[in-house]
Design an enzyme around this catalytic site. Structure first.
Site, PDB file in Angstrom:
ATOM      1  N   VAL A 127      10.206   7.906  -6.798  1.00 51.49           N
ATOM      2  CA  VAL A 127       8.386   7.305  -7.064  1.00 51.49           C
ATOM      3  C   VAL A 127       7.943   6.589  -6.111  1.00 51.49           C
ATOM      4  O   VAL A 127       6.309   6.653  -6.289  1.00 51.49           O
ATOM      5  CB  VAL A 127       9.236   6.787  -8.057  1.00 51.49           C
ATOM      6  CG1 VAL A 127       8.034   5.857  -8.817  1.00 51.49           C
ATOM      7  CG2 VAL A 127       9.692   7.542  -9.326  1.00 51.49           C
ATOM      8  N   THR A 130       5.809   9.093  -3.493  1.00 47.89           N
ATOM      9  CA  THR A 130       4.960   8.625  -4.449  1.00 47.89           C
ATOM     10  C   THR A 130       3.930   7.859  -4.162  1.00 47.89           C
ATOM     11  O   THR A 130       2.597   8.404  -4.064  1.00 47.89           O
ATOM     12  CB  THR A 130       5.013   9.605  -5.482  1.00 47.89           C
ATOM     13  OG1 THR A 130       6.205   9.998  -5.596  1.00 47.89           O
ATOM     14  CG2 THR A 130       4.352  10.350  -6.590  1.00 47.89           C
ATOM     15  N   TYR A 131       4.477   6.816  -4.173  1.00 49.33           N
ATOM     16  CA  TYR A 131       3.131   5.538  -4.707  1.00 49.33           C
ATOM     17  C   TYR A 131       2.713   5.234  -2.768  1.00 49.33           C
ATOM     18  O   TYR A 131       1.531   5.273  -2.737  1.00 49.33           O
ATOM     19  CB  TYR A 131       3.775   3.808  -4.587  1.00 49.33           C
ATOM     20  CG  TYR A 131       3.359   3.533  -4.415  1.00 49.33           C
ATOM     21  CD1 TYR A 131       2.138   2.878  -5.548  1.00 49.33           C
ATOM     22  CD2 TYR A 131       3.358   2.600  -3.805  1.00 49.33           C
ATOM     23  CE1 TYR A 131       1.799   1.591  -5.097  1.00 49.33           C
ATOM     24  CE2 TYR A 131       2.626   1.076  -2.635  1.00 49.33           C
ATOM     25  CZ  TYR A 131       2.341   0.691  -4.003  1.00 49.33           C
ATOM     26  OH  TYR A 131       1.379  -0.117  -3.421  1.00 49.33           O
ATOM     27  N   LEU A 132       3.238   5.433  -2.193  1.00 57.63           N
ATOM     28  CA  LEU A 132       3.294   5.258  -0.611  1.00 57.63           C
ATOM     29  C   LEU A 132       2.079   6.437   0.047  1.00 57.63           C
ATOM     30  O   LEU A 132       1.167   6.190   0.522  1.00 57.63           O
ATOM     31  CB  LEU A 132       4.247   5.592   0.369  1.00 57.63           C
ATOM     32  CG  LEU A 132       5.247   3.910   0.245  1.00 57.63           C
ATOM     33  CD1 LEU A 132       6.537   4.438   1.718  1.00 57.63           C
ATOM     34  CD2 LEU A 132       4.217   2.909   0.902  1.00 57.63           C
ATOM     35  N   LYS A 135      -1.085   6.374  -2.116  1.00 53.97           N
ATOM     36  CA  LYS A 135      -1.927   5.056  -1.829  1.00 53.97           C
ATOM     37  C   LYS A 135      -2.489   5.797   0.060  1.00 53.97           C
ATOM     38  O   LYS A 135      -3.966   5.066   0.189  1.00 53.97           O
ATOM     39  CB  LYS A 135      -0.930   3.669  -1.643  1.00 53.97           C
ATOM     40  CG  LYS A 135      -1.167   2.862  -2.206  1.00 53.97           C
ATOM     41  CD  LYS A 135      -2.365   1.784  -2.767  1.00 53.97           C
ATOM     42  CE  LYS A 135      -2.162   1.315  -4.031  1.00 53.97           C
ATOM     43  NZ  LYS A 135      -3.373   0.818  -4.120  1.00 53.97           N
TER      44      LYS A 135
END
Length: 222
Positions: A127, A130-132, A135
């Site tokens: 997760v 996926t966030y990095l 962004k």
């Protein structure tokens, strides 16, 4: 100066709204739920109700009419799954860029993250990876817009202290933490520093006053 903040009920956004209202600007915040409106009005901001995950760019552009700048401060938040990292942290940021172009708003500030990269590898936490990536992809999409005077701000690990007013702000800094209050103060200063357009800046706590750090980032060295 009218500034519209996507993710207007977030912690950094509310602090930024208070700072902008206190100096006589006209902040507005985009929120998903009507019950959040009171917190914005208490902060001195105009609440604008819209779900960025389902809205179309022309509708969002209507809310941006007459704005001098936009700030992307939205995020899926802790505990959300990978899907919402993409629909909020990536897609909503691109939607705001589309709407800003339609509304003729050039100034765009992006709250990103240190380590953001569309090709980030973080195998121990899918997760977070996926966030990095979300962004990083959002940053890339915004930086590709010739019609926008963008600045991408990449804070380090966010903390909840009162803020010190002292930071390190540069294209690359050593990893560290920074209070959300100082992130908001830097954003407020960036809105008044056009020289930072076209720059990606990392931010952590440091020993330089916010205004001085932002001025230097804008090419003013004394």
């Amino acid at each position: 100066m009218r500034t519209v903040i996507a993710g207007g009920h977030g912690q950094i956004a509310l602090k930024l709204e208070r700072l902008l209202a206190a100096r006589g600007d006209r902040p507005a915040g985009i929120i998903r739920r009507p019950e959040q409106a009171r917190d914005l009005t208490d902060a001195g901001a105009e609440p604008l109700l819209l779900d960025l995950e389902s809205a179309a760019a022309p509708r969002l552009a209507e809310l941006l009419a007459g704005a001098d700048a936009v700030v992307f401060a939205a995020g899926a938040g802790p505990g959300s799954g990978a899907d919402r990292k993409n629909t909020v942290d990536r897609d909503a940021a691109v939607l705001l860029a589309d709407a800003a172009e339609l509304a003729g708003v050039r100034r765009y500030l992006m709250i990103s993250s240190m380590g953001a990269d569309a090709h980030a590898q973080y195998p121990s936490d899918e997760v977070f990876e996926t966030y990095l990536r979300a962004k990083g992809a959002a940053d890339d999409a915004v930086r590709a817009r010739a019609a926008l005077d963008w600045t991408v701000l990449r804070p380090g690990r966010l903390t909840d202290g009162p803020g010190t007013g002292l930071v390190r702000l540069a294209a690359s800094v050593a990893r560290g933490a920074v209070d959300r209050a100082d992130v908001a103060a830097v954003l407020a200063a960036l809105l008044r520093e056009p020289g930072t357009a076209g720059r990606t800046l990392e931010l952590v706590a440091g020993d330089t006053a916010v205004e001085e750090a932002v001025s230097a980032a804008g090419g003013h060295n004394g």
